[in-house]
Write a protein that holds these residues in place. Structure first.
Motif, PDB file in Angstrom:
ATOM      1  N   ASP A  22       0.822  -1.205   0.000  1.00 59.59           N
ATOM      2  CA  ASP A  22       0.000   0.000   0.000  1.00 59.59           C
ATOM      3  C   ASP A  22       0.858   1.258   0.000  1.00 59.59           C
ATOM      4  O   ASP A  22       0.507   2.269  -0.617  1.00 59.59           O
ATOM      5  N   VAL A  23       2.030   1.202   0.650  1.00 59.42           N
ATOM      6  CA  VAL A  23       2.955   2.333   0.634  1.00 59.42           C
ATOM      7  C   VAL A  23       3.460   2.577  -0.777  1.00 59.42           C
ATOM      8  O   VAL A  23       3.524   3.716  -1.249  1.00 59.42           O
ATOM      9  N   VAL A  24       3.806   1.504  -1.478  1.00 63.07           N
ATOM     10  CA  VAL A  24       4.304   1.610  -2.854  1.00 63.07           C
ATOM     11  C   VAL A  24       3.248   2.201  -3.775  1.00 63.07           C
ATOM     12  O   VAL A  24       3.503   3.167  -4.515  1.00 63.07           O
ATOM     13  N   LEU A  25       2.036   1.668  -3.725  1.00 63.55           N
ATOM     14  CA  LEU A  25       0.981   2.121  -4.628  1.00 63.55           C
ATOM     15  C   LEU A  25       0.566   3.558  -4.338  1.00 63.55           C
ATOM     16  O   LEU A  25       0.290   4.335  -5.262  1.00 63.55           O
ATOM     17  N   ALA A  26       0.534   3.925  -3.057  1.00 62.62           N
ATOM     18  CA  ALA A  26       0.163   5.298  -2.709  1.00 62.62           C
ATOM     19  C   ALA A  26       1.223   6.285  -3.180  1.00 62.62           C
ATOM     20  O   ALA A  26       0.900   7.379  -3.658  1.00 62.62           O
ATOM     21  N   GLU A  27       2.488   5.899  -3.079  1.00 64.39           N
ATOM     22  CA  GLU A  27       3.559   6.768  -3.554  1.00 64.39           C
ATOM     23  C   GLU A  27       3.481   6.941  -5.070  1.00 64.39           C
ATOM     24  O   GLU A  27       3.604   8.059  -5.588  1.00 64.39           O
ATOM     25  N   LEU A  28       3.250   5.861  -5.798  1.00 62.96           N
ATOM     26  CA  LEU A  28       3.162   5.954  -7.258  1.00 62.96           C
ATOM     27  C   LEU A  28       1.949   6.773  -7.684  1.00 62.96           C
ATOM     28  O   LEU A  28       1.987   7.479  -8.701  1.00 62.96           O
ATOM     29  N   GLY A  32       1.560   9.390 -10.889  1.00 65.11           N
ATOM     30  CA  GLY A  32       0.880   8.972 -12.106  1.00 65.11           C
ATOM     31  C   GLY A  32       0.034   7.746 -11.855  1.00 65.11           C
ATOM     32  O   GLY A  32      -0.497   7.561 -10.756  1.00 65.11           O
ATOM     33  N   ILE A  33      -0.057   6.896 -12.863  1.00 65.82           N
ATOM     34  CA  ILE A  33      -0.876   5.690 -12.742  1.00 65.82           C
ATOM     35  C   ILE A  33      -0.055   4.467 -13.137  1.00 65.82           C
ATOM     36  O   ILE A  33       0.610   4.456 -14.178  1.00 65.82           O
TER      37      ILE A  33
END
Length: 255
Positions: A22-28, A32-33
């Motif tokens: 979740d940390v990785v996806l929130a940072e990305l 962008g997407i």
């Protein structure tokens, strides 16, 4: 037309903690997407159970790689091959590599040579060559995993406990990086714009102030107590404090 940065997310599931996805996806999501999300590993291994639970909720595609021989990591090879295919497709602006394995250093360097931005994510044990090869690198084992309700985004910018001034100043690499960036961006009046300093740092090294417990670069700079800052509306300027010189010890002559 959607002008958000298009990111390919490649996860070395053998060398990354599933609990911090979740940390990785929130940072990305800040940049962008991530329209491609792939995780590589031997999914028959019992060690992959936590990653299995994270796949469907986060729309991550598992890529099966059998351990073909002892001591060889087929997942690494598969990730590199896929990365090259995705690079040459021309559909992406950036790559995110989630791993604590230095073997991905040449991949990160190759992607950056093609003007790709490379977001690196790994644990504190990640060797420096891989960290430095990425455009930015975030130590995810030190970032607090956020909690989220259904449909809500996770806040990946929640700060760690800020590193104290004394410890910051003991980090010679950090201090030199800040000093050199401030000096390089100095204007005629002796002040450097914070935005210029930040850009200069990003051009020099893989850097993220959150690894030191600070959400903003200005807060980190101020915490070192080595610089002066001033604000002009929304603009922040910084300059190095003059180094203290010891006063000469002049003893009165005895007549």
């Amino acid at each position: 037309m959607d002008d958000r940065m298009r990111i390919a997310l490649l996860i070395d599931a053998d060398n990354a903690p599933a609990a911090k996805i979740d940390v990785v996806l929130a940072e990305l999501a800040r940049h962008g997407i991530a329209n491609v999300r792939r995780a590589y590993g031997n999914w028959k291994s019992p060690n992959m159970q936590k990653w299995e639970q994270a796949l469907h909720p986060n729309a991550i595609q598992p890529i099966q790689q059998f351990a073909l021989s002892t001591g060889k990591n087929a997942s690494d090879m598969a990730m590199v091959v896929d990365a090259m295919d995705l690079l040459h497709s021309g559909r992406f602006d950036a790559f995110a590599i989630v791993s604590s394995d230095a073997d991905f250093t040449p991949l990160a360097m190759r992607l950056r040579a093609q003007n790709m931005r490379v977001f690196g994510f790994g644990e504190k044990k990640t060797p420096e060559p891989f960290v430095n090869a990425c455009s930015t690198f975030l130590y995810i084992d030190e970032q607090p995993a956020g909690t989220k309700a259904a449909g809500e985004a996770t806040d990946a910018s929640a700060p760690l406990p800020p590193m104290p001034t004394a410890k910051l100043r003991q980090d010679t690499k950090l201090v030199n990086l800040l000093r050199e960036a401030v000096e390089a961006e100095k204007e005629d009046d002796g002040w450097s714009s914070l935005s210029g300093v930040g850009q200069n740092i990003n051009n020099r090294a893989s850097f993220d102030q959150r690894n030191y417990g600070y959400v903003k670069l200005s807060a980190l700079i101020e915490a070192t107590e080595l610089f002066e800052t001033r604000r002009n509306g929304l603009h922040v300027f910084v300059r190095a404090k003059p180094k203290k010189t010891a006063k000469p010890n002049i003893e009165a002559k005895q007549g």
